[in-house]
Design a protein around this motif. Structure first.
Motif, PDB file in Angstrom:
ATOM      1  N   ASP B 237       0.748  -1.347   0.072  1.00 38.28           N
ATOM      2  CA  ASP B 237      -0.134   0.028  -0.115  1.00 38.28           C
ATOM      3  C   ASP B 237       0.865   1.327  -0.137  1.00 38.28           C
ATOM      4  OD1 ASP B 237      -1.640   1.944   0.433  1.00 38.28           O
ATOM      5  OD2 ASP B 237      -2.671   1.091   2.264  1.00 38.28           O
ATOM      6  N   PRO B 238       0.911   2.095  -0.924  1.00 33.97           N
ATOM      7  CA  PRO B 238       1.632   3.217  -0.864  1.00 33.97           C
ATOM      8  C   PRO B 238       1.463   4.256   0.102  1.00 33.97           C
ATOM      9  CG  PRO B 238       0.042   3.358  -2.844  1.00 33.97           C
ATOM     10  CD  PRO B 238      -0.003   1.691  -2.440  1.00 33.97           C
ATOM     11  N   LYS B 239       0.230   4.181   0.653  1.00 31.50           N
ATOM     12  CA  LYS B 239      -0.079   5.048   1.706  1.00 31.50           C
ATOM     13  C   LYS B 239       0.507   4.691   3.132  1.00 31.50           C
ATOM     14  CE  LYS B 239      -4.247   6.154  -0.406  1.00 31.50           C
ATOM     15  NZ  LYS B 239      -5.572   5.603  -0.100  1.00 31.50           N
ATOM     16  N   ASN B 240       1.056   3.394   3.001  1.00 30.75           N
ATOM     17  CA  ASN B 240       1.434   2.702   4.414  1.00 30.75           C
ATOM     18  C   ASN B 240       2.903   2.340   4.136  1.00 30.75           C
ATOM     19  OD1 ASN B 240       1.892   1.265   6.777  1.00 30.75           O
ATOM     20  ND2 ASN B 240       0.240  -0.086   6.434  1.00 30.75           N
ATOM     21  N   PRO B 241       3.748   3.165   4.649  1.00 30.63           N
ATOM     22  CA  PRO B 241       5.158   2.763   4.425  1.00 30.63           C
ATOM     23  C   PRO B 241       5.876   1.513   4.849  1.00 30.63           C
ATOM     24  CG  PRO B 241       5.198   4.643   5.858  1.00 30.63           C
ATOM     25  CD  PRO B 241       3.683   4.376   5.432  1.00 30.63           C
ATOM     26  N   ARG B 242       4.900   1.088   5.948  1.00 30.65           N
ATOM     27  CA  ARG B 242       5.337  -0.021   6.744  1.00 30.65           C
ATOM     28  C   ARG B 242       4.838  -1.303   6.042  1.00 30.65           C
ATOM     29  NH1 ARG B 242       3.893   0.860  12.766  1.00 30.65           N
ATOM     30  NH2 ARG B 242       5.378  -0.928  13.076  1.00 30.65           N
ATOM     31  N   ASP B 243       3.991  -1.275   5.121  1.00 31.33           N
ATOM     32  CA  ASP B 243       3.587  -2.284   4.585  1.00 31.33           C
ATOM     33  C   ASP B 243       4.385  -3.052   3.441  1.00 31.33           C
ATOM     34  OD1 ASP B 243       1.876  -4.331   3.426  1.00 31.33           O
ATOM     35  OD2 ASP B 243       0.680  -3.062   2.193  1.00 31.33           O
ATOM     36  N   ALA B 244       4.851  -4.203   3.702  1.00 30.74           N
ATOM     37  CA  ALA B 244       5.999  -4.875   2.754  1.00 30.74           C
ATOM     38  C   ALA B 244       5.252  -5.712   1.674  1.00 30.74           C
ATOM     39  CB  ALA B 244       6.730  -5.853   3.504  1.00 30.74           C
ATOM     40  N   GLY B 245       3.696  -5.599   1.398  1.00 33.77           N
ATOM     41  CA  GLY B 245       3.201  -6.240   0.368  1.00 33.77           C
ATOM     42  C   GLY B 245       2.676  -7.657   0.901  1.00 33.77           C
ATOM     43  N   SER B 246       1.918  -8.124  -0.067  1.00 32.74           N
ATOM     44  CA  SER B 246       1.275  -9.539   0.334  1.00 32.74           C
ATOM     45  C   SER B 246       1.306 -10.078  -0.683  1.00 32.74           C
ATOM     46  CB  SER B 246       0.076  -9.444   1.009  1.00 32.74           C
ATOM     47  OG  SER B 246      -0.224  -8.431   1.950  1.00 32.74           O
ATOM     48  N   TYR B 247       2.573 -10.760  -1.052  1.00 33.76           N
ATOM     49  CA  TYR B 247       2.836 -11.343  -2.210  1.00 33.76           C
ATOM     50  C   TYR B 247       2.563 -12.887  -2.166  1.00 33.76           C
ATOM     51  CZ  TYR B 247       4.576  -7.231  -4.373  1.00 33.76           C
ATOM     52  OH  TYR B 247       4.937  -5.777  -4.625  1.00 33.76           O
ATOM     53  N   GLY B 248       2.214 -13.590  -3.046  1.00 33.89           N
ATOM     54  CA  GLY B 248       2.291 -14.992  -3.144  1.00 33.89           C
ATOM     55  C   GLY B 248       0.804 -15.934  -2.940  1.00 33.89           C
ATOM     56  N   PRO B 249       0.914 -17.108  -3.061  1.00 31.35           N
ATOM     57  CA  PRO B 249      -0.502 -17.709  -2.775  1.00 31.35           C
ATOM     58  C   PRO B 249      -0.453 -18.195  -1.265  1.00 31.35           C
ATOM     59  CG  PRO B 249       1.473 -19.241  -3.709  1.00 31.35           C
ATOM     60  CD  PRO B 249       2.133 -17.970  -3.442  1.00 31.35           C
ATOM     61  N   LYS B 250      -1.612 -18.377  -0.992  1.00 34.38           N
ATOM     62  CA  LYS B 250      -1.693 -18.720   0.341  1.00 34.38           C
ATOM     63  C   LYS B 250      -2.861 -19.821   0.489  1.00 34.38           C
ATOM     64  CE  LYS B 250      -1.745 -17.788   4.857  1.00 34.38           C
ATOM     65  NZ  LYS B 250      -1.511 -19.281   5.340  1.00 34.38           N
ATOM     66  N   LEU B 251      -2.795 -20.379   1.644  1.00 32.83           N
ATOM     67  CA  LEU B 251      -3.621 -21.716   1.813  1.00 32.83           C
ATOM     68  C   LEU B 251      -4.722 -21.163   2.807  1.00 32.83           C
ATOM     69  CD1 LEU B 251      -1.483 -24.895   2.171  1.00 32.83           C
ATOM     70  CD2 LEU B 251      -2.305 -23.962  -0.063  1.00 32.83           C
ATOM     71  N   TYR B 252      -5.770 -20.854   2.295  1.00 38.06           N
ATOM     72  CA  TYR B 252      -7.004 -20.519   3.198  1.00 38.06           C
ATOM     73  C   TYR B 252      -7.564 -21.784   3.858  1.00 38.06           C
ATOM     74  CZ  TYR B 252      -6.030 -15.809   1.700  1.00 38.06           C
ATOM     75  OH  TYR B 252      -5.596 -14.526   1.374  1.00 38.06           O
ATOM     76  N   CYS B 253      -7.938 -21.858   5.173  1.00 33.88           N
ATOM     77  CA  CYS B 253      -8.797 -22.996   5.689  1.00 33.88           C
ATOM     78  C   CYS B 253      -9.911 -22.247   5.979  1.00 33.88           C
ATOM     79  CB  CYS B 253      -8.168 -23.279   6.651  1.00 33.88           C
ATOM     80  SG  CYS B 253      -6.276 -23.945   6.869  1.00 33.88           S
ATOM     81  N   ILE B 254     -11.067 -22.681   5.495  1.00 32.76           N
ATOM     82  CA  ILE B 254     -12.441 -22.467   5.916  1.00 32.76           C
ATOM     83  C   ILE B 254     -13.027 -23.606   6.545  1.00 32.76           C
ATOM     84  CG2 ILE B 254     -14.736 -21.640   4.533  1.00 32.76           C
ATOM     85  CD1 ILE B 254     -12.528 -21.502   1.941  1.00 32.76           C
ATOM     86  N   SER B 255     -13.791 -23.172   7.507  1.00 24.34           N
ATOM     87  CA  SER B 255     -14.178 -24.140   8.500  1.00 24.34           C
ATOM     88  C   SER B 255     -15.266 -23.483   9.208  1.00 24.34           C
ATOM     89  CB  SER B 255     -13.455 -24.734   9.550  1.00 24.34           C
ATOM     90  OG  SER B 255     -12.720 -23.823  10.523  1.00 24.34           O
ATOM     91  N   GLY B 256     -15.945 -24.194  10.192  1.00 21.13           N
ATOM     92  CA  GLY B 256     -17.194 -23.620  10.981  1.00 21.13           C
ATOM     93  C   GLY B 256     -18.530 -23.989  10.144  1.00 21.13           C
ATOM     94  N   HIS B 257     -19.407 -22.958  10.347  1.00 20.40           N
ATOM     95  CA  HIS B 257     -20.642 -23.231   9.786  1.00 20.40           C
ATOM     96  C   HIS B 257     -20.907 -22.849   8.377  1.00 20.40           C
ATOM     97  CE1 HIS B 257     -22.266 -22.301  14.186  1.00 20.40           C
ATOM     98  NE2 HIS B 257     -21.754 -23.343  14.149  1.00 20.40           N
ATOM     99  N   VAL B 258     -20.166 -23.563   7.631  1.00 20.08           N
ATOM    100  CA  VAL B 258     -20.160 -23.273   6.013  1.00 20.08           C
ATOM    101  C   VAL B 258     -20.600 -24.810   5.349  1.00 20.08           C
ATOM    102  CG1 VAL B 258     -18.864 -21.582   5.643  1.00 20.08           C
ATOM    103  CG2 VAL B 258     -17.797 -23.892   5.998  1.00 20.08           C
TER     104      VAL B 258
END
Lengths: 597, 444
Positions: B237-258
């Motif tokens: 985020d260019p507005k947030n100098p401390r953000d290093a970006g979120s690159y790459g794939p991610k494994l999302y776990c979905i659970s609960g009432h779905v």
């Protein structure tokens, strides 16, 4: 300093546990020190008050202490590693920039874990720090039973003190408290009131780092955490009693002291342990002429922070009912018709007014007849002052009279700690219990050297006993050491016509004496002991030696026909003038004592 | 957005053989061969650093940067600890990676060790993961048999031993220094820092601790290059100098009432709503969602209205959550009582607090007692304020604890009070009681 203490005990934990941060800091200090001739001086700001800590390696608790500011703490102890887990010492920290501006860190930090660096700014009284400390105290009291009225620690409890000083006045918890069962058998002499524990883990670290025996551990998790032992392995190591002193609350209790006295009735006197030649600095807690408790007194020159259980618990004889409290005279006779074996009448009490001239007169008579047949034995349980007066008295009767060093008790070998459960050493030595179970062999030896140029041992005296006509035998060994003369030796000494025995309580040899004079214990006299490493330390009288008792020093003074009451300081000054070895004892010896060489 | 082609889960979704030969046939250990052949360790570190890969364990610390903290020219051994103590509730991505494609993880371990010059890697697997342990052990045996582990791997000057270590079931052993203590055979009490593990970690030697999924990503970063990773995910985020970006794939776990609890691989930055509706098959029983836990319970709570928040390293923070965490989304439907949710969360943290620091040890227990009482119908309005204050005052962020467990314990409580306060107040006022047994509350 004790040569066995490879590392100053006060610095050891700092060195070990400040880990990277401190090491880096130290390295920087070193670097700067190397480049500056005048030495590097670090200045820390405690509540805006600048404190020059020089090049000392301190944490913020210690630095604040220098500024006279107390930061409350539980888990931190100068002799133990830093765990920073009680979170009592939370403070605000920042840095004073060269331009004078101060940049504070947004979060509070534990002062025990934060090294005091140059330009560190530490706020202990800011709203944030005070709030954090109060919150920690509220947390600590959530599951604390608040049973102060029946708690042994009440009056010297850090939880009480800090709650008053830094806490909230009320608790907001309305839910039931956890009530873990007590563990009265956690050690032979130690009891654990589990619910009072605040989990500072000082006791656990002590058994791991100082005694090395590692009996204590933390069991369970979260708010159910408890101090515990491994099944069937109670805390019975020889330093175990120290965990009671280390416990900032009333969780670990000394069974010997439990429910005996409220601590605010106790008076405390600085003294020196007479248990072995280490000569630990101690505090004698007493009330109405009864000793109730012995605790260690910090002394970096002697033993450090702790004492062993022998020294701590073996004081009952001081209060013992069987002790001599007045002079006695004895009489030997040959039963009618029997051949040889002489028997003894029961000892008869004497008044001091009669006893002193009688003893002095009889000894003087013997000295006049044959000075070389008169001998005095100086027990290593006597203080240096007493030994000096005694030697003066005996040598004054006849310069041919001989002086011997009393029996030097030795039990086993020196024991060094930390040691593992099999007795194997673990790392740098932090505490030593010495085999030599008397406090002042060195001091008596130096007195003997001064008066007759050589030290004649007790065995030499036994060899010479056959040709002695008169013997003044001082003893005063604690009863724990048992019979110190064999029957045969007793028989040998009993043959001496004029035998004066000075001891704490009846023994076979005192039964056979012409005169028996009472002796006093370390708790009853002033003076100084010289430990194995030539450290002269001062002991102070805590209790009086019985209703009509006199200390050895007083008796010797009377025998020398000097007037007045014994003043250890005056005798010591006389000693310092006359005996070069003791020249440094001229004056007050201070809290930690004076090293002689 | 076109459907994302899974990378980490590619072989797993295809139900490929987890054995070494099959993995090699699919291009496995290509990255390792290439690296050992013509890359220096420093180049590997640089590549990972340039890729912007951030740790997948929860904190999102840049992986390459972490490796550079190791001392240069260290004379003694350096260790790699692999954090497979996946104990954050509702998180199961590491388990899938280890059970079904262990070589992908092991290749990452080999690469990481080459980059950091570590000579030993310890994989700390939570005790409950028996199948993962066996799969990993089998894969390690295969590697030793094929000169991919041991001395002089592939004939090059690189030696490595990998040991599996099974934990004993403590949440706190997933904290990096708690893990190291536990690995050393001690009680899993997080250490005070400094020194950081990179300076003094396992057995007092420099140590890197990485998550399983991070290392699986390393495999692909080296194989496909740093720039490849940057084509996936969200730039800083260019507005947030401390953000290093979120690159790459991610494994999302979905659970609960779905309808379909699952683990899907998607580029970082997908929204909760997309995860729930598209991949989780929507909320079960035709109900609406009340909210969700965005990334393991220590990250806080999200309301249904916040479901459009992108799940990248930056997103959850914008709605008051602690962070991305493990990106394990647990949905609770509209019939769920927030009191039960909170009670269950508090019970978990009170049980798992290691007991070292006073504020966490006592605070988590207190919050649990308060929630228990509230649940039984004896709550007071002021309890909410006390809960909020306790939740805000414990943790490493206010500075009152050594590790972050207390932050995790406090965050959901704090979020619940901020976001679901009316419901809590109604519950207390109405004198409602929950008679559902504790065990049932636990399976919510």
């Amino acid at each position: 300093m004790d040569p066995d203490l490879a590392v100053d005990p006060r610095l050891a934990p700092v060195q070990e546990s400040f880990d990277g941060a401190l090491r880096t800091h130290r390295r920087k200090l070193q670097d700067r020190k190397d480049t500056k001739d005048d030495g590097f001086m670090a200045v820390v700001y405690i509540n805006d008050q600048p404190v020059d800590i020089g090049s000392e390696r301190l944490n913020l608790i210690q630095a604040a202490q220098k500024a006279g500011v107390f930061i409350p703490h539980y888990c931190w102890h100068p002799a133990l590693s830093v765990v920073a887990s009680c979170r009592m010492c939370l403070v605000e920290v920042g840095e004073k920039k060269p331009d004078g501006t101060i940049a504070m860190q947004p979060r509070v930090v534990p002062a025990c874990q934060t090294p005091a660096k140059d330009a560190t700014v530490c706020l202990t009284n800011s709203e944030k720090a005070k709030n954090a400390q109060a919150n920690t105290l509220e947390s600590l009291l959530l599951n604390h039973p608040l049973d102060c009225p029946v708690c042994d620690k009440a009056g010297e409890c850090k939880l009480q003190d800090f709650s008053y000083g830094f806490g909230h006045s009320t608790s907001r918890m309305v839910d039931p408290k956890n009530t873990p069962p007590n563990k009265p058998d956690i050690g032979e002499r130690i009891s654990l009131f589990t619910d009072r524990c605040i989990m500072c883990s000082r006791c656990v670290r002590f058994t791991r780092e100082i005694s090395g025996s590692a009996e204590l551990m933390v069991s369970n998790r979260g708010h159910h955490s408890e101090i515990d032992i491994f099944p069937g392995e109670p805390v019975n190591n020889k330093l175990a009693g120290n965990v009671v002193d280390l416990c900032p609350v009333g969780a670990l209790a000394n069974k010997d002291f439990l429910y005996k006295q409220r601590v605010w009735f106790l008076k405390t006197q600085a003294s020196v342990c007479a248990g072995c030649s280490t000569g630990c600095s101690i505090q004698v807690d007493h009330n109405k002429d009864v000793v109730h408790r012995i605790r260690p007194r910090e002394n970096p020159l002697a033993q450090g922070q702790f004492i062993c259980d022998e020294g701590r618990f073996d004081y009952a004889y001081v209060n013992g009912a069987e002790r001599f409290d007045r002079p006695l005279s004895g009489q030997a006779f040959l039963p009618a018709g029997a051949a040889g074996q002489q028997e003894y009448l029961p000892l008869e009490p004497m008044t001091w007014e009669n006893a002193i001239p009688a003893v002095r007169g009889e000894l003087a008579k013997a000295a006049k007849e044959n000075g070389a047949a008169l001998a005095g034995v100086i027990s290593p349980m006597l203080t240096v002052e007493e030994a000096f007066l005694f030697a003066k008295f005996i040598k004054g009767l006849s310069s041919d009279a001989r002086l011997y060093l009393g029996w030097v008790p030795r039990v086993g070998k020196d024991e060094q700690f930390p040691q593992d459960r099999h007795g194997n050493p673990l790392g740098a030595v932090k505490f030593t219990i010495r085999a030599e179970k008397c406090p002042n062999r060195r001091g008596v030896e130096e007195v003997l050297k001064h008066f007759q140029g050589e030290v004649l041992g007790f065995d030499q005296m036994l060899t010479d006993a056959a040709r002695l006509e008169a013997l003044y035998l001082t003893a005063a060994y604690p009863p724990r050491l048992g019979a110190w003369l064999t029957d045969e030796q007793t028989q040998t000494l009993a043959r001496i016509p004029l035998l004066v025995v000075q001891d704490l309580a009846p023994t076979p040899i005192s039964e056979r004496a012409r005169f028996v004079l009472p002796a006093a214990t370390f708790a009853e006299k002033d003076g100084c002991f010289v430990n194995h490493a030539n450290l002269a330390q001062q002991l102070h009288r805590a209790v009086r030696p019985g209703a009509i008792g006199r200390t050895e020093g007083q008796i010797f003074l009377n025998l020398l026909d000097r007037r007045g009451l014994i003043q250890a300081k005056a005798v010591r000054e006389e000693l310092a003038r006359e005996v070069p070895f003791f020249a440094a004892l001229d004056g007050n010896l201070g809290e930690f004592g004076v090293k002689l060489s | 957005m076109p459907d994302f082609e899974p990378i980490l889960l590619k072989r797993i979704n295809a139900k490929a053989d987890p054995g070494l030969d099959a993995y090699r046939a699919d291009g496995g250990y290509r990255a390792l061969t290439k690296t050992l052949g013509d890359m220096t360790p420093a180049q590997v570190v640089e590549t990972v650093k340039a890729s912007g890969l951030r740790g997948r364990g929860g904190a999102g610390f840049p992986c390459g940067l972490k490796w550079t903290f190791l001392p240069k020219e260290h004379p003694g051994p350096i260790y790699l600890c692999v954090n497979a103590d996946e104990s954050e509730p509702c998180t199961f991505n590491n388990r899938i990676l280890m059970e079904h494609d262990p070589h992908q993880v092991l290749e990452g371990i080999l690469l990481a060790c080459y980059a950091t010059r570590a000579s030993v890697a310890y994989v700390y697997i939570r005790y409950e993961y028996g199948a993962a342990f066996r799969a990993m052990q089998k894969a390690i045996d295969e590697l030793y048999a094929n000169n991919l582990l041991g001395t002089n791997i592939l004939g090059k000057d690189f030696s490595l031993d990998v040991y599996l270590h099974r934990g004993a079931g403590a949440y706190i052993c997933g904290e990096e220094t708690g893990l190291i203590e536990s690995l050393e055979g001690k009680r899993g009490w997080p250490r005070i820092k400094p020194p950081f593990p990179a300076v003094e970690g396992a057995f007092r030697k420099p140590t890197v601790v990485n998550n399983i999924e991070t290392l699986a990503c390393v495999t692909h970063v080296i194989d496909r290059g740093a720039d490849w990773l940057k084509t996936i995910g969200i730039p800083p985020d260019p507005k947030n100098p401390r953000d290093a970006g979120s690159y790459g794939p991610k494994l999302y776990c979905i659970s609960g009432h779905v309808n379909h609890p699952c683990c899907v691989e998607l580029p970082l930055g997908v929204t909760v709503r997309e995860l729930v509706d598209k991949h989780g098959g929507g909320v079960w029983k035709g109900r609406k969602a009340k909210g969700c836990i965005p990334g393991g319970i220590s990250m806080g709570l999200m309301t249904e209205a916040e479901f459009d928040t992108p799940l990248d390293f930056n997103g959850p923070g914008k709605v008051g959550c602690l962070g991305l965490g493990t990106a394990a989304v647990t949905v609770f439907d509209e019939t769920t009582s927030i009191v039960d949710v909170l009670y269950n969360i508090c019970r978990f943290f009170a049980h798992e607090s290691c007991g070292q620091c006073t504020p966490c040890r006592e605070g988590t227990g207190w919050m649990m007692k308060m929630m228990d009482r509230m649940r039984r119908g004896q709550g007071r309005q002021e309890d909410l304020d006390i809960l909020d204050e306790v939740a805000k005052s414990i943790g490493i962020m206010p500075g009152t604890t050594i590790c972050g467990l207390a932050d995790g314990a406090g965050w959901p409580v704090k979020n619940a009070i901020a976001k679901f306060r009316p419901e809590l107040e109604t519950y207390i006022k109405g004198g409602q009681k929950t008679t559902m047994s504790l065990a049932l509350a636990g399976v919510h």
